[in-house]
Design a protein around this motif. Structure first.
Motif, PDB file in Angstrom:
ATOM      1  N   VAL A  39       0.868  -1.174   0.000  1.00  0.00           N
ATOM      2  CA  VAL A  39       0.000   0.000   0.000  1.00  0.00           C
ATOM      3  C   VAL A  39       0.906   1.224   0.000  1.00  0.00           C
ATOM      4  O   VAL A  39       1.741   1.378   0.895  1.00  0.00           O
ATOM      5  CB  VAL A  39      -0.925   0.025   1.236  1.00  0.00           C
ATOM      6  CG1 VAL A  39      -1.823   1.258   1.197  1.00  0.00           C
ATOM      7  CG2 VAL A  39      -1.768  -1.249   1.293  1.00  0.00           C
ATOM      8  N   THR A  52      -4.576   3.970   4.766  1.00  0.00           N
ATOM      9  CA  THR A  52      -3.544   2.939   4.620  1.00  0.00           C
ATOM     10  C   THR A  52      -3.775   1.801   5.611  1.00  0.00           C
ATOM     11  O   THR A  52      -3.682   0.618   5.251  1.00  0.00           O
ATOM     12  CB  THR A  52      -2.152   3.553   4.840  1.00  0.00           C
ATOM     13  OG1 THR A  52      -1.910   4.549   3.839  1.00  0.00           O
ATOM     14  CG2 THR A  52      -1.065   2.492   4.767  1.00  0.00           C
ATOM     15  N   LEU A  56      -4.479  -2.122   4.718  1.00  0.00           N
ATOM     16  CA  LEU A  56      -3.603  -3.179   5.227  1.00  0.00           C
ATOM     17  C   LEU A  56      -4.408  -4.259   5.951  1.00  0.00           C
ATOM     18  O   LEU A  56      -4.153  -5.461   5.797  1.00  0.00           O
ATOM     19  CB  LEU A  56      -2.557  -2.586   6.169  1.00  0.00           C
ATOM     20  CG  LEU A  56      -1.495  -1.672   5.537  1.00  0.00           C
ATOM     21  CD1 LEU A  56      -0.661  -1.001   6.628  1.00  0.00           C
ATOM     22  CD2 LEU A  56      -0.597  -2.445   4.589  1.00  0.00           C
ATOM     23  N   THR A  57      -5.390  -3.837   6.721  1.00  0.00           N
ATOM     24  CA  THR A  57      -6.223  -4.792   7.455  1.00  0.00           C
ATOM     25  C   THR A  57      -7.004  -5.685   6.510  1.00  0.00           C
ATOM     26  O   THR A  57      -7.074  -6.911   6.681  1.00  0.00           O
ATOM     27  CB  THR A  57      -7.198  -4.040   8.382  1.00  0.00           C
ATOM     28  OG1 THR A  57      -6.452  -3.280   9.337  1.00  0.00           O
ATOM     29  CG2 THR A  57      -8.111  -5.006   9.109  1.00  0.00           C
ATOM     30  N   THR A  60      -4.621  -8.134   4.657  1.00  0.00           N
ATOM     31  CA  THR A  60      -4.199  -9.222   5.543  1.00  0.00           C
ATOM     32  C   THR A  60      -5.339 -10.217   5.729  1.00  0.00           C
ATOM     33  O   THR A  60      -5.127 -11.436   5.749  1.00  0.00           O
ATOM     34  CB  THR A  60      -3.758  -8.652   6.903  1.00  0.00           C
ATOM     35  OG1 THR A  60      -2.677  -7.733   6.704  1.00  0.00           O
ATOM     36  CG2 THR A  60      -3.303  -9.766   7.830  1.00  0.00           C
ATOM     37  N   VAL A  67       2.248  -8.199   3.646  1.00  0.00           N
ATOM     38  CA  VAL A  67       1.490  -6.976   3.384  1.00  0.00           C
ATOM     39  C   VAL A  67       2.262  -5.828   4.018  1.00  0.00           C
ATOM     40  O   VAL A  67       2.476  -5.821   5.232  1.00  0.00           O
ATOM     41  CB  VAL A  67       0.068  -7.064   3.966  1.00  0.00           C
ATOM     42  CG1 VAL A  67      -0.649  -5.732   3.801  1.00  0.00           C
ATOM     43  CG2 VAL A  67      -0.724  -8.174   3.277  1.00  0.00           C
ATOM     44  N   SER A  69       3.429  -1.390   3.820  1.00  0.00           N
ATOM     45  CA  SER A  69       3.110  -0.040   3.354  1.00  0.00           C
ATOM     46  C   SER A  69       4.409   0.714   3.109  1.00  0.00           C
ATOM     47  O   SER A  69       5.413   0.487   3.798  1.00  0.00           O
ATOM     48  CB  SER A  69       2.256   0.712   4.376  1.00  0.00           C
ATOM     49  OG  SER A  69       2.972   0.936   5.567  1.00  0.00           O
TER      50      SER A  69
END
Length: 316
Positions: A39, A52, A56-57, A60, A67, A69
């Motif tokens: 991300v 962001t 990400l959540t 995952t 994963v 950023s």
């Protein structure tokens, strides 16, 4: 794969996760061909950290691994404009992600709607065949598997996968040309010209890409034949008459190849036209300053380069 948190890239993430699960079930492995996600936080929106984190959540939760950023550093003073500056920063972040993870390629979530917008951008800028070819499905480490899908279809995929995409306000900001094309120009063309205009523009991109590929290959072959032995300090030389006899579509590409080979960047149409004028053997013999610190001139009578176009490499 890259994810912004928007519908297109989340739909791509869902599809990638599905195919990885199916492949793992089929061959009984979990490590081969692992798919992760990056991300990119452009830090341009006040809620960028929260956006962001939400992306990400969700990534995952789809089972992608790793994963990560990456923060992009967008130059606020870029003369290329905010959209181009953000794109440059984003691709720098992609390069960082590739190095950090050891990944071989990055999947991007561009759709058929993006392709149609890109063709209209090329038309608005008066660009050539390569620009009208739009967004390539494959370029370097980047792959764009969703170019055959519409934005509506990616939203349906997100709904089916129970994902919550972020709506980037920049996508409807009239300050940006692409946003105006998306929210004003394309809807107008659909209503007044053809409801299938998006498909037509995407088809135009495919045809233009095939034509551009052929012309590029032909120009590369001609460049290798026309290029003479390097002159002083690595100067590139081609005979004026032979270059002038080439069709314009090939001739301009050959000149551009010479500029790039000399260490410059792809010349603008205006700079290419200025170099072509040197072939007439009348008027100024140059030099013509080109992108990337390269220059071009016509060899004058009495010089070893008489009747030749000379491309002078940039000074290191």
């Amino acid at each position: 794969m890259a994810c912004s948190g928007g519908a297109d890239s989340l739909a791509l993430a869902a599809a990638a996760a599905f195919h990885q699960r199916r492949r793992s079930t089929a061959d009984g492995t979990t490590g081969a061909g692992r798919i992760g996600a990056v991300v990119v936080d452009h830090q341009l929106h006040p809620d960028s950290e929260a956006v962001t984190a939400a992306a990400l959540t969700q990534l995952t939760g789809l089972g992608l691994d790793p994963v990560i950023s990456v923060q992009a550093r967008v130059d606020p003073n870029s003369t290329a404009g905010p959209e181009a500056a953000a794109r440059t920063a984003r691709y720098r972040a992609f390069a960082q992600a590739l190095e950090q993870t050891g990944a071989q390629r990055i999947l991007l979530g561009h759709t058929r709607d993006d392709q149609a917008e890109q063709v209209l951008l090329g038309l608005a800028r008066g660009s050539g065949t390569r620009s009208l070819a739009g967004i390539p499905a494959v370029r370097g480490p980047f792959r764009r598997p969703l170019l055959g899908l519409t934005r509506d279809e990616t939203e349906q995929i997100c709904a089916h996968a129970q994902l919550s995409p972020w709506q980037d306000p920049a996508n409807t900001d009239p300050r940006f040309l692409r946003s105006r094309i998306r929210t004003e120009i394309l809807p107008y063309l659909k209503a007044r010209l053809s409801s299938s205009i998006t498909d037509s523009l995407a088809r135009t991109a495919q045809i233009a890409a095939e034509d551009a590929d052929y012309l590029d290959q032909a120009a590369k072959a001609r460049f290798e034949l026309l290029l003479e032995d390097p002159g002083a300090e690595g100067q590139l030389r081609m005979e004026l008459q032979a270059l002038g006899d080439e069709p314009p579509a090939i001739r301009r590409r050959v000149i551009a190849l010479a500029v790039i080979a000399a260490g410059g960047a792809t010349p603008s149409y205006e700079r290419l036209t200025a170099v072509e004028n040197l072939l007439h053997r009348s008027g100024s013999a140059g030099p013509i300053e080109l992108e990337g610190g390269v220059s071009a001139h016509r060899g004058t009578r009495g010089s070893p380069d008489y009747a030749k176009l000379v491309i002078v490499p940039r000074l290191n």
